[in-house]
Every structure is written in C-alpha cells, then in structure tokens.
Scaffold this motif. Structure first.
Motif, mmCIF file in Angstrom:
data_model
loop_
_atom_site.group_PDB
_atom_site.id
_atom_site.type_symbol
_atom_site.label_atom_id
_atom_site.label_comp_id
_atom_site.label_asym_id
_atom_site.label_seq_id
_atom_site.Cartn_x
_atom_site.Cartn_y
_atom_site.Cartn_z
ATOM 1 N N ALA A 144 97.071 43.501 42.760
ATOM 2 C CA ALA A 144 97.300 44.882 43.180
ATOM 3 C C ALA A 144 96.051 45.465 43.834
ATOM 4 O O ALA A 144 96.134 46.216 44.818
ATOM 5 C CB ALA A 144 97.712 45.730 41.986
ATOM 6 N N ALA A 145 94.872 45.111 43.307
ATOM 7 C CA ALA A 145 93.626 45.609 43.899
ATOM 8 C C ALA A 145 93.450 45.086 45.318
ATOM 9 O O ALA A 145 92.958 45.800 46.202
ATOM 10 C CB ALA A 145 92.442 45.193 43.026
ATOM 11 N N VAL A 146 93.844 43.839 45.558
ATOM 12 C CA VAL A 146 93.761 43.270 46.908
ATOM 13 C C VAL A 146 94.678 44.029 47.859
ATOM 14 O O VAL A 146 94.298 44.397 48.981
ATOM 15 C CB VAL A 146 94.121 41.773 46.887
ATOM 16 N N VAL A 147 95.903 44.291 47.416
ATOM 17 C CA VAL A 147 96.867 44.993 48.268
ATOM 18 C C VAL A 147 96.393 46.421 48.549
ATOM 19 O O VAL A 147 96.487 46.908 49.689
ATOM 20 C CB VAL A 147 98.258 45.000 47.603
ATOM 21 N N ASP A 148 95.864 47.095 47.542
ATOM 22 C CA ASP A 148 95.396 48.470 47.723
ATOM 23 C C ASP A 148 94.232 48.548 48.702
ATOM 24 O O ASP A 148 94.019 49.581 49.345
ATOM 25 C CB ASP A 148 94.970 49.068 46.378
ATOM 26 N N ALA A 149 93.472 47.442 48.803
ATOM 27 C CA ALA A 149 92.286 47.442 49.679
ATOM 28 C C ALA A 149 92.557 46.744 51.006
ATOM 29 O O ALA A 149 91.614 46.354 51.694
ATOM 30 C CB ALA A 149 91.129 46.775 48.960
ATOM 31 N N TYR A 150 93.822 46.601 51.396
ATOM 32 C CA TYR A 150 94.156 45.802 52.576
ATOM 33 C C TYR A 150 93.507 46.334 53.851
ATOM 34 O O TYR A 150 93.258 45.586 54.800
ATOM 35 C CB TYR A 150 95.673 45.709 52.741
ATOM 36 N N SER A 151 93.216 47.634 53.899
ATOM 37 C CA SER A 151 92.597 48.206 55.093
ATOM 38 C C SER A 151 91.091 48.387 54.950
ATOM 39 O O SER A 151 90.457 48.999 55.812
ATOM 40 C CB SER A 151 93.236 49.571 55.402
ATOM 41 N N SER A 152 90.500 47.855 53.881
ATOM 42 C CA SER A 152 89.062 47.990 53.667
ATOM 43 C C SER A 152 88.292 47.051 54.583
ATOM 44 O O SER A 152 88.876 46.239 55.316
ATOM 45 C CB SER A 152 88.713 47.690 52.207
ATOM 46 N N ASP A 153 86.948 47.147 54.518
ATOM 47 C CA ASP A 153 86.124 46.267 55.343
ATOM 48 C C ASP A 153 86.281 44.823 54.888
ATOM 49 O O ASP A 153 86.701 44.541 53.758
ATOM 50 C CB ASP A 153 84.654 46.693 55.264
ATOM 51 N N ALA A 154 85.915 43.908 55.766
ATOM 52 C CA ALA A 154 86.169 42.486 55.534
ATOM 53 C C ALA A 154 85.468 41.973 54.280
ATOM 54 O O ALA A 154 86.041 41.177 53.525
ATOM 55 C CB ALA A 154 85.725 41.679 56.758
ATOM 56 N N GLN A 155 84.224 42.398 54.020
ATOM 57 C CA GLN A 155 83.480 41.896 52.879
ATOM 58 C C GLN A 155 84.104 42.341 51.558
ATOM 59 O O GLN A 155 84.203 41.562 50.606
ATOM 60 C CB GLN A 155 82.025 42.376 52.957
ATOM 61 N N THR A 156 84.538 43.596 51.486
ATOM 62 C CA THR A 156 85.190 44.092 50.268
ATOM 63 C C THR A 156 86.473 43.327 49.994
ATOM 64 O O THR A 156 86.739 42.897 48.855
ATOM 65 C CB THR A 156 85.497 45.590 50.402
ATOM 66 N N LEU A 157 87.266 43.137 51.031
ATOM 67 C CA LEU A 157 88.529 42.422 50.870
ATOM 68 C C LEU A 157 88.285 40.963 50.487
ATOM 69 O O LEU A 157 89.014 40.398 49.670
ATOM 70 C CB LEU A 157 89.341 42.513 52.162
ATOM 71 N N LEU A 158 87.245 40.369 51.066
ATOM 72 C CA LEU A 158 86.918 38.984 50.742
ATOM 73 C C LEU A 158 86.583 38.837 49.265
ATOM 74 O O LEU A 158 87.058 37.916 48.592
ATOM 75 C CB LEU A 158 85.732 38.525 51.600
ATOM 76 N N SER A 159 85.764 39.753 48.735
ATOM 77 C CA SER A 159 85.384 39.691 47.322
ATOM 78 C C SER A 159 86.591 39.876 46.409
ATOM 79 O O SER A 159 86.740 39.173 45.398
ATOM 80 C CB SER A 159 84.332 40.761 47.016
ATOM 81 N N LEU A 160 87.473 40.814 46.743
ATOM 82 C CA LEU A 160 88.665 41.047 45.936
ATOM 83 C C LEU A 160 89.607 39.850 45.968
ATOM 84 O O LEU A 160 90.215 39.496 44.940
ATOM 85 C CB LEU A 160 89.380 42.310 46.419
ATOM 86 N N ARG A 161 89.753 39.224 47.118
ATOM 87 C CA ARG A 161 90.610 38.031 47.218
ATOM 88 C C ARG A 161 90.034 36.880 46.400
ATOM 89 O O ARG A 161 90.770 36.132 45.754
ATOM 90 C CB ARG A 161 90.769 37.632 48.687
#
Length: 523
Positions: A435-452
């Motif tokens: 859910a955290a990954v989906v909520d951050a889908y429009s975030s910057d690439a580094q944030t999304l990478l860490s969450l994934r």
C-alpha cells in the motif's frame, strides 16, 4: 578452490602466529575469533568483511563478558547462565532479522560458553580477549584473500547457480506437480533472488551501466518468469509478467529497516528469540541443578535447534539430527583426544574441523554437528585440561540430550498457535508495504525505489512465513492459501507496474489491496 582453502586455514593464520611467538595456549583462543570466517561464505567481498567483522566482534564481546562474570562470580553457573541466555536470544533476533542464514547464532553462543571456562586457563580477561580478537583478524585476512585471485567470484557463482537452477526447473515443466517439481521451482526462485542480492552487494547492478553478470542474471530471471507462466500447476501464473525493459530487481533493505521490521511480538525473529531465551535458561538451569560439569553446553545444544527460527516440523528434524551428530562427534572427539594433539597439530585439527563445518552446516545438520561437537570439546578441554575423554564425552551427551529436549518442548508448546499468527502478521505487514508503494506512485524515483525494495523484502518474508505455517499447520494453511497467493501476486504486480501506472490503474490497485486486507482479516 582458493576460497575453500582460505577458510580451511583461517584458524591457522592467527594460531600459527601465536605458536611462533611461544603462546600455545593462546593459539587455541584464536580459534574462537576465527569462527567468524564461516559467516562470509557466498557473500560479495564488498560486504563480506563487514559481516565477518560484526560476527567476530560479537564473539569477542560474548567471550569477554562471560569470562569476566565467571571471574567475578567464582564460576557460579547461576550467574553465568542468564548472561549466556541473553546473548543467545539477542544474537538470534539480530541474525534472523537480517536473514543471514546458516550457521546462525550458535558460534557466538559457543564463544560465550568457552569464555565461561577461560578462568581455568590462567589468563587475565584483557589478555584472553586480545587473543580472541587476533583470531578475528586472521578470519578477516582469510575471508578476503581470494579477492586477489577472483574479485568477482561470489557474484559469478551466484549467477551461475541461478542459471543452473532455472535449467533444472525448465526440465520439470510439463511434469506432474510432484515434490521434485515444486522444489525445483522454489530453488530457482531462491537462487535468482540470491543472485540479485549478491550483485547489488557487489555494486554490479546499475541502470546506467549494468555489468555483464547483471545482464546474464536478468536473462535467467526473464526465462524463469516465462517458465512460470507456462507452468500448469500455478493457478496464479497468468497474473505474473516479465521484467519491464531496463528494470533490475532490488537489493536488501537497510540494516535499520530489517531490525525495526522484526521488532514485533509476532514477528518470526522475535518469537525465535523468545524461544531461545526460555529454552537456554531452562536447559542451563536444569544442567546446573543436577550437577553437570558444563551446563552451558546444554544451552548451545538448544541454540543449535532453535537459532534458525525453524517451524515445528523442521525444528524437530533438526533436534534429531543434532543429537545423532553429537553422538558421532563424541566418537570422533575420543579418537582425536586419545591422540593427545597439542601445539601445531591441535591447530591443524581445529582448522580441519572448521573446514568440515563450513562444508556441511548449510546442507545437513547431523553431519555438521559431528564436526561442531569435537571442535567445541577440544576448545573446552584446552581451557580446562586434565579431564578424562570418556567422562567429558558422557557429560556432553547428557547435556546435549537436555538441551535438545528442552528446545523441542519450547518449540511445540510455544508454536501451537504461533505459526499461523506469524504468517498473518507477515502478510499484513507485507500488505502495508504494498500500500505504501501504491500511495507513493507519483513520488520521486529514489523514494519509490526504496519503498519497492522494502516491499519486495516483505513479500519474501510473507512467503517464508506461509511455508512454515503450511508445514506446521497444514489444515489451516489449506483454507487460507488462496488468499496468500492472491497477496503475493498482487505484490509482484504492483512492483512491476507501479512506475508506469495510470491513475485508474492505481485506483484498481488500491481497491484490490482493500479486498485482500479484508480477506486476510476474515480468515
């Protein structure tokens, strides 16, 4: 081959130096620190030295603490037992949280146990501790020496192992869903994950300039996913897609994340640590109460059974293997002890036993225990000479029986409902990461990478917990398995598609996350 020989002589490097300086007794203490070399196996050199240094430091600390308490308490085991139990539980929690795998916490606990005997050596605490630290230095030299010959060796071997595992799985496609078929599929998936983790640890995965090994592993990964899609035994296969272009799987989360993630009373590492704390305390107290010479060995036996956070079935098999291996190891110890090895000969014997442990501990616990037992007995008799081999062996067998029995009692009485509770906790934790990954889908690439990356770690944790529950509580596992599969499929679908997902696809993902959460909470 150089890798294997370097481990074989890891004890000898520091111990021979001690012998050359005229310190035969201190040479044995070097062996305690040298045990850290076992934890560098199959790790990329860039992180290998850190792991070996961390475990070596734990060996030094546990040895010095128990030796100090032993000095102060005049060898009162009721003062030493709680300390060893806390060391065992803490090490179990940390190693399982980080998912370091075999050999687990047992050698840190062994170092603590030998420390309790070290006052008999006649050495002061600072001097004895210094020689254990010298052994750690020898382990670091031994574990890093192969980098001079084959700097990409661990990464290359990891990729080759993944390719061979995928080939083995491919040869089973179309076969009936036998245990061999399922094992081949699981082995291939695990080998690919280990390969990516090793390449990331080695710094060989980069979107801008990926290494040849990264391209080879990516090809094997895509082939594996394609084979899974063709697998007639996998109902969820149509939902799994191959890796998008220029996409490389992620490495391990930070140490801080992994330790924090496991800090929950229903997380597997925490439950394992609690089992170890209770069983080691009980085993040591029983041994001391009935007058056994070294009740701390009963505590080591309990850690060998429970330290890897096994489920009830796997833990029971491990307990049986531990006792059989101990019996065989005692016969080996009697034969070696009758030979009266000392000095350089003793150092070489210890090195050979360590080599045997390294080869066998990830594969067969009974065989590994047959090497661990004479190693532990030789270390203890070197610290407290003058004992009859048969007397020492008899005590050791009784202490092992106590430790294994207490460990199995703790495993079964504390696991009656914990296995499926741990699975449910792991699955809900995994779903929150998705859910955290989906909520951050429009975030910057580094944030999304860490969450994934963190979500992938939790997906693996949920799969491991489900496998354990399926072995321990198969009737319950069958009823909730479709929901578990649905969670895993959802997780990997989100990881693969979230980067390029449209708002409507994100809305669908959120809806599916809510549905899976409801299904998990209702079972």
């Amino acid at each position: 081959m150089a890798k294997r020989h370097s481990r074989k002589f890891s004890i000898s490097i520091a111990a021979v130096v001690a012998l050359m300086l005229g310190h035969p007794r201190e040479a044995v203490l070097c062996s305690i620190g040298a045990l850290a070399v076992l934890y560098g196996e199959n790790r990329a050199y860039r992180i290998r030295w850190r792991v070996v240094l961390a475990v070596g430091s734990a060996n030094v600390a546990s040895f010095s603490l128990t030796m100090l308490v032993s000095h102060i308490s005049s060898v009162s085991y009721f003062a030493i037992i709680p300390l060893i139990a806390v060391i065992a539980a803490t090490t179990t929690y940390v190693m399982n949280s980080l998912r370091w795998g075999a050999p687990g916490p047992v050698f840190v606990v062994l170092a603590a146990s030998v420390g309790a005997l070290s006052p008999y050596s006649g050495l002061s605490v600072p001097v004895a501790t210094m020689w254990v630290a010298v052994g750690v230095a020898g382990a670091l030299i031994a574990t890093m020496t192969p980098i001079l010959v084959d700097p990409l060796g661990p990464a290359r071997r990891a990729v080759e192992a993944a390719e061979k595992a995928v080939d083995a799985f491919a040869s089973n496609i179309g076969a009936s869903p036998t245990e061999r078929h399922r094992t081949a599929k699981h082995t291939a998936g695990a080998a690919i994950h280990h390969g990516w983790a090793t390449l990331r640890d080695a710094g060989l995965v980069s979107i801008d300039s990926p290494s040849t090994l990264a391209h080879s592993l990516r090809a094997a990964h895509i082939r594996f996913l394609t084979l899974v899609a063709r697998d007639p035994t996998n109902d969820a296969a149509p939902e799994i897609e191959v890796l998008p272009p220029a996409t490389f799987p992620l490495g391990r989360p930070t140490v801080r994340f992994r330790l924090r993630r496991a800090f929950h009373y229903r997380a597997q590492p925490m439950v394992a640590a609690l089992r170890v704390l209770i069983s080691t305390s009980a085993a040591g107290a029983i041994g001391a109460s009935i007058g056994l010479e070294h009740p701390e060995w009963a505590m080591v036996a309990a850690v060998l059974v429970l330290g890897g956070a096994p489920d009830r079935i796997a833990g029971s098999y491990r307990g049986i293997q531990r006792f059989i291996g101990t019996a065989v190891g005692i016969v080996l110890f009697i034969a070696v002890y009758a030979w009266e090895p000392h000095g350089l000969v003793l150092v070489c014997v210890l090195g050979l036993l360590l080599f045997g442990i390294e080869l066998t501990v990830p594969r067969n616990y009974a065989v590994a225990a047959s090497f661990i037992t004479p190693l532990a007995l030789l270390l203890s008799t070197s610290m407290q000479p003058g004992h009859d081999a048969l007397t020492v062996s008899a005590y050791r067998l009784v202490e092992t029986a106590i430790g294994v029995s207490v460990a199995l009692i703790a495993l079964w009485t504390m696991s009656w409902r914990e296995d499926h509770r741990m699975q449910r906790h792991a699955e809900l934790q995994c779903l929150s990461s998705i859910a955290a990954v989906v909520d951050a889908y429009s975030s910057d690439a580094q944030t999304l990478l860490s969450l994934r990356r963190d979500a992938q770690f939790d997906l693996i944790g949920a799969a491991l917990a489900a496998d354990a529950a399926a072995r321990s509580v198969p009737s319950w596992a069958r009823t909730q398995w479709p929901t578990h599969v649905r969670l895993i499929v959802l997780g990997y679908k989100v990881l693969a598609r979230v980067v390029s997902a449209t708002p409507s696809e994100v809305a669908d993902m959120r809806q599916e996350i809510g549905d899976v959460r409801s299904a998990l909470l209702s079972t």
